[in-house]
Design an enzyme around this catalytic site. Structure first.
Site, PDB file in Angstrom:
ATOM      1  N   TYR A   1       0.840   4.293  -2.559  1.00 41.02           N
ATOM      2  CA  TYR A   1      -0.273   5.236  -2.413  1.00 41.02           C
ATOM      3  C   TYR A   1      -0.095   6.055  -1.129  1.00 41.02           C
ATOM      4  CZ  TYR A   1      -5.244   6.670  -2.208  1.00 41.02           C
ATOM      5  OH  TYR A   1      -6.425   7.376  -2.156  1.00 41.02           O
TER       6      TYR A   1
ATOM      7  N   GLY B   1       3.062   8.151  -1.276  1.00 42.72           N
ATOM      8  CA  GLY B   1       2.889   9.129  -2.355  1.00 42.72           C
ATOM      9  C   GLY B   1       2.015  10.286  -1.889  1.00 42.72           C
ATOM     10  N   LYS B   2       0.901   9.930  -1.226  1.00 45.80           N
ATOM     11  CA  LYS B   2      -0.029  10.964  -0.756  1.00 45.80           C
ATOM     12  C   LYS B   2       0.577  11.766   0.398  1.00 45.80           C
ATOM     13  CE  LYS B   2      -3.874  10.378  -3.213  1.00 45.80           C
ATOM     14  NZ  LYS B   2      -4.602  11.453  -3.902  1.00 45.80           N
TER      15      LYS B   2
ATOM     16  N   ARG C   1     -13.397  -2.176  -4.547  1.00 44.63           N
ATOM     17  CA  ARG C   1     -13.692  -1.565  -3.252  1.00 44.63           C
ATOM     18  C   ARG C   1     -14.889  -2.258  -2.616  1.00 44.63           C
ATOM     19  NH1 ARG C   1     -12.272   4.819  -4.084  1.00 44.63           N
ATOM     20  NH2 ARG C   1     -12.746   4.422  -6.251  1.00 44.63           N
TER      21      ARG C   1
ATOM     22  N   ARG D   1       0.824  -1.216   0.000  1.00 40.05           N
ATOM     23  CA  ARG D   1       0.000   0.000   0.000  1.00 40.05           C
ATOM     24  C   ARG D   1       0.857   1.264   0.000  1.00 40.05           C
ATOM     25  NH1 ARG D   1      -5.441  -1.855   2.207  1.00 40.05           N
ATOM     26  NH2 ARG D   1      -6.178   0.263   2.263  1.00 40.05           N
TER      27      ARG D   1
ATOM     28  N   PRO E   1      -5.687  -1.896   7.014  1.00 38.36           N
ATOM     29  CA  PRO E   1      -5.916  -1.269   8.322  1.00 38.36           C
ATOM     30  C   PRO E   1      -7.063  -1.933   9.092  1.00 38.36           C
ATOM     31  CG  PRO E   1      -5.614   0.400   6.637  1.00 38.36           C
ATOM     32  CD  PRO E   1      -5.736  -0.909   5.927  1.00 38.36           C
TER      33      PRO E   1
HETATM   34  P1  NAD Z   1     -10.933   7.211  -9.365  1.00 40.10           P
HETATM   35  O1  NAD Z   1      -9.930   6.143  -9.667  1.00 40.10           O
HETATM   36  O2  NAD Z   1     -12.353   6.957  -9.736  1.00 40.10           O
HETATM   37  O3  NAD Z   1     -10.504   8.589 -10.035  1.00 40.10           O
HETATM   38  C1  NAD Z   1      -9.171   8.973 -10.251  1.00 40.10           C
HETATM   39  C2  NAD Z   1      -9.094   9.663 -11.611  1.00 40.10           C
HETATM   40  O4  NAD Z   1      -7.741  10.095 -11.845  1.00 40.10           O
HETATM   41  C3  NAD Z   1      -9.460   8.714 -12.765  1.00 40.10           C
HETATM   42  O5  NAD Z   1     -10.366   9.349 -13.623  1.00 40.10           O
HETATM   43  C4  NAD Z   1      -8.124   8.455 -13.441  1.00 40.10           C
HETATM   44  O6  NAD Z   1      -8.232   8.129 -14.804  1.00 40.10           O
HETATM   45  C5  NAD Z   1      -7.395   9.766 -13.181  1.00 40.10           C
HETATM   46  N1  NAD Z   1      -5.930   9.656 -13.268  1.00 40.10           N
HETATM   47  C6  NAD Z   1      -5.141   8.715 -12.705  1.00 40.10           C
HETATM   48  N2  NAD Z   1      -3.860   8.943 -13.001  1.00 40.10           N
HETATM   49  C7  NAD Z   1      -3.827  10.077 -13.779  1.00 40.10           C
HETATM   50  C8  NAD Z   1      -2.798  10.828 -14.395  1.00 40.10           C
HETATM   51  N3  NAD Z   1      -1.510  10.445 -14.304  1.00 40.10           N
HETATM   52  N4  NAD Z   1      -3.125  11.933 -15.088  1.00 40.10           N
HETATM   53  C9  NAD Z   1      -4.436  12.311 -15.213  1.00 40.10           C
HETATM   54  N5  NAD Z   1      -5.451  11.633 -14.655  1.00 40.10           N
HETATM   55  C10 NAD Z   1      -5.148  10.531 -13.945  1.00 40.10           C
HETATM   56  O7  NAD Z   1     -10.809   7.530  -7.819  1.00 40.10           O
HETATM   57  P2  NAD Z   1     -11.714   8.442  -6.881  1.00 40.10           P
HETATM   58  O8  NAD Z   1     -12.328   7.549  -5.883  1.00 40.10           O
HETATM   59  O9  NAD Z   1     -12.562   9.346  -7.685  1.00 40.10           O
HETATM   60  O10 NAD Z   1     -10.592   9.294  -6.133  1.00 40.10           O
HETATM   61  C11 NAD Z   1     -10.280  10.641  -6.504  1.00 40.10           C
HETATM   62  C12 NAD Z   1      -9.228  11.184  -5.556  1.00 40.10           C
HETATM   63  O11 NAD Z   1      -9.691  11.130  -4.220  1.00 40.10           O
HETATM   64  C13 NAD Z   1      -7.909  10.410  -5.599  1.00 40.10           C
HETATM   65  O12 NAD Z   1      -6.844  11.322  -5.525  1.00 40.10           O
HETATM   66  C14 NAD Z   1      -7.965   9.556  -4.362  1.00 40.10           C
HETATM   67  O13 NAD Z   1      -6.688   9.274  -3.864  1.00 40.10           O
HETATM   68  C15 NAD Z   1      -8.766  10.434  -3.404  1.00 40.10           C
HETATM   69  N6  NAD Z   1      -9.460   9.636  -2.379  1.00 40.10           N
HETATM   70  C16 NAD Z   1     -10.562   8.893  -2.688  1.00 40.10           C
HETATM   71  C17 NAD Z   1     -11.188   8.138  -1.692  1.00 40.10           C
HETATM   72  C18 NAD Z   1     -12.422   7.333  -1.963  1.00 40.10           C
HETATM   73  O14 NAD Z   1     -12.970   6.718  -1.023  1.00 40.10           O
HETATM   74  N7  NAD Z   1     -12.952   7.286  -3.153  1.00 40.10           N
HETATM   75  C19 NAD Z   1     -10.655   8.122  -0.392  1.00 40.10           C
HETATM   76  C20 NAD Z   1      -9.514   8.850  -0.142  1.00 40.10           C
HETATM   77  C21 NAD Z   1      -8.926   9.625  -1.135  1.00 40.10           C
HETATM   78  N1  UDP Z   2     -12.965  -5.808   1.727  1.00 43.34           N
HETATM   79  C1  UDP Z   2     -13.640  -7.024   1.880  1.00 43.34           C
HETATM   80  N2  UDP Z   2     -14.151  -7.623   0.764  1.00 43.34           N
HETATM   81  C2  UDP Z   2     -14.060  -7.072  -0.475  1.00 43.34           C
HETATM   82  C3  UDP Z   2     -13.397  -5.827  -0.620  1.00 43.34           C
HETATM   83  C4  UDP Z   2     -12.853  -5.235   0.501  1.00 43.34           C
HETATM   84  O1  UDP Z   2     -13.752  -7.544   2.992  1.00 43.34           O
HETATM   85  O2  UDP Z   2     -14.569  -7.686  -1.431  1.00 43.34           O
HETATM   86  C5  UDP Z   2     -12.426  -5.144   2.934  1.00 43.34           C
HETATM   87  C6  UDP Z   2     -10.967  -4.747   2.832  1.00 43.34           C
HETATM   88  O3  UDP Z   2     -10.128  -5.810   3.241  1.00 43.34           O
HETATM   89  C7  UDP Z   2     -10.907  -3.569   3.782  1.00 43.34           C
HETATM   90  C8  UDP Z   2     -12.281  -2.915   3.658  1.00 43.34           C
HETATM   91  O4  UDP Z   2     -13.118  -3.925   3.095  1.00 43.34           O
HETATM   92  O5  UDP Z   2     -10.724  -3.996   5.096  1.00 43.34           O
HETATM   93  C9  UDP Z   2     -12.304  -1.686   2.770  1.00 43.34           C
HETATM   94  O6  UDP Z   2     -11.680  -2.016   1.547  1.00 43.34           O
HETATM   95  P1  UDP Z   2     -11.582  -0.998   0.328  1.00 43.34           P
HETATM   96  O7  UDP Z   2     -10.713  -1.637  -0.704  1.00 43.34           O
HETATM   97  O8  UDP Z   2     -12.939  -0.580  -0.085  1.00 43.34           O
HETATM   98  O9  UDP Z   2     -10.888   0.318   0.913  1.00 43.34           O
HETATM   99  P2  UDP Z   2      -9.618   0.577   1.866  1.00 43.34           P
HETATM  100  O10 UDP Z   2      -9.026  -0.729   2.320  1.00 43.34           O
HETATM  101  O11 UDP Z   2      -8.681   1.350   1.023  1.00 43.34           O
HETATM  102  O12 UDP Z   2     -10.194   1.340   2.990  1.00 43.34           O
END
Ligand code: NAD
Ligand code: UDP
Ligand code: UDP
Length: 323
Positions: free
Chosen positions: A149, A152-153, A190, A146, A278
């Site tokens: 990510y 990186g973040k 997810r 992990r 986590p």
């Molecule tokens: P997502 O994968 O649906 O969207 C990410 C978008 O970024 C996609 O459209 C992808 O094509 C684009 N992308 C990836 N690499 C790229 C690049 N090099 N140049 C241009 N575009 C690029 O994910 P999301 O759930 O919409 O997440 C959006 C943001 O929010 C991300 O930065 C993610 O880390 C953050 N985030 C999301 C969640 C969540 O629960 N969804 C939680 C924490 C943080």
């Molecule tokens: N998870 C699960 N079954 C699935 C997908 C995910 O039990 O089919 C669990 C995963 O192990 C994690 C939680 O659900 O504990 C959330 O996973 P997700 O990938 O949605 O997000 P993140 O782990 O990044 O919070």
């Protein structure tokens, strides 16, 4: 009619799950939107309904390369977000997090404009402080699956705060907790999308580990409200700020709720727990309440019902990615 006085917002990752909802919201709020995406995980389907709008423009571009455009504000969301997607090409994940942030910060510096960063609860890693407060510095493995990510973040946050200190840039940093809703990618693995699709198809629901790990799930509309309030807050509060729903559920509870809401015949089956998964996660949102007057309004069941309606339609259409 084109309104030349609209502000222009650049949204990187605008064709993704969260980005596409932000495009909708900003156009609705009177902005012109420039959506920049390389479609690594995003889809043109997510923004198809906007293509006829005079206030919407798309550009296929990878933000690890420089970008010279003229805009009034920047929302940096580009980055794959689900573990399956960000682990598919981990070096690219680190690159987009860091080189993408540098390019977007360089662009903001040249334009003198405000810039928002979509950071994540993953900066806390497998947290020893619960619920997570913004002052907690985290428990992150720098070399695990992990890490591309998480680290990186974390480095992107460092860059944002260094650009603020060195160049007086106006920044906003949101730490987003698990968010769900329509337009989630059906194959990104997810938990919410996996469970809903499995339940709708009466297939086994895959609990990783014993399913006792917890997560806190925020509905997309609440999250986007939080984004707007953070970006526009009067006091210029820059973050980092937790945005998430403090309701905490085990993954097993989530599975049971989804089975009930879909009237599914699915059984729960156990699968191995991924490395570094986590054990618990819940945002402390006191700071969000205090600084931007925000808290989520949509309870889990209500948000799940809306999300189920979306996936029902995808499954009905026989969506290839739903298998
Ligand atoms: P997502 O994968 O649906 O969207 C990410 C978008 O970024 C996609 O459209 C992808 O094509 C684009 N992308 C990836 N690499 C790229 C690049 N090099 N140049 C241009 N575009 C690029 O994910 P999301 O759930 O919409 O997440 C959006 C943001 O929010 C991300 O930065 C993610 O880390 C953050 N985030 C999301 C969640 C969540 O629960 N969804 C939680 C924490 C943080
Ligand atoms: N998870 C699960 N079954 C699935 C997908 C995910 O039990 O089919 C669990 C995963 O192990 C994690 C939680 O659900 O504990 C959330 O996973 P997700 O990938 O949605 O997000 P993140 O782990 O990044 O919070
Ligand atoms: N950059 C960009 N668009 C711009 C301005 C800069 O993509 O409009 C990129 C540029 O490629 C540079 C990075 O942003 O590498 C960082 O810019 P900054 O001005 O901070 O650093 P420098 O150019 O001095 O390395």
């Amino acid at each position: 009619m084109i309104n030349y006085f609209r502000k222009t917002a650049l949204i990187t990752g605008g064709a993704g799950f969260i980005g596409s909802h932000l495009c909708d919201r900003l156009i609705n709020d009177g902005y012109s939107v420039l959506c920049v995406d390389n479609y690594f995980t995003g889809s043109r389907d997510s923004i198809a309904h906007l293509l006829e709008s005079d206030h919407f423009e798309t550009l296929r571009h990878d933000i690890t390369f420089p970008l010279y455009v003229e805009v009034d504000e920047i929302w940096n969301l580009a980055c794959p977000a689900s573990p399956i997607h960000y682990q598919r090409d981990p070096v690219q994940t680190t690159k987009v997090s860091i080189m993408g942030a540098i390019n977007m910060l360089g662009l903001a510096k040249r334009l003198g404009c405000k810039i928002f960063q979509a950071s994540t609860s993953e900066v806390y890693g497998d947290p020893e402080v619960h619920p997570q407060v913004e002052s907690y510095t985290g428990n992150v493995n720098p070399i695990g699956p992990r890490s591309c990510y998480d680290e990186g973040k974390r480095c992107a946050e460092t860059l944002f705060f260094d650009y603020k200190r060195k160049h007086n840039l106006e920044i906003r940093v949101a730490r987003i907790f698990n968010t769900y809703g329509p337009r989630m990618h059906p194959a990104d693995g997810r938990v919410v999308s996996n469970f809903i699709i499995q339940a709708l198809k009466n297939e086994p629901i895959t609990l990783y580990g014993d399913g006792m790990q917890t997560r806190s799930f925020c509905y997309i509309d609440d999250l986007v409200d939080g984004f707007i309030k953070l970006m526009n807050n009067d006091e210029g509060f820059q973050g980092p700020l937790n945005l998430g729903n403090p309701g905490e559920f085990t993954v097993r509870e989530l599975a049971e709720t989804i089975v009930e809401l879909t009237n599914s015949k699915s059984d729960l089956v156990r699968r191995p727990l991924p490395e570094d998964d986590p054990q618990k996660r819940r945002p402390d949102i006191s700071l969000a309440r205090e600084k931007i007057g925000w808290e989520p309004k949509i309870p889990l069941e209500e948000g799940l019902k809306k999300t189920i309606v979306y996936f029902e339609e995808l499954v009905r259409q026989g969506c290839e990615r739903c298998s």
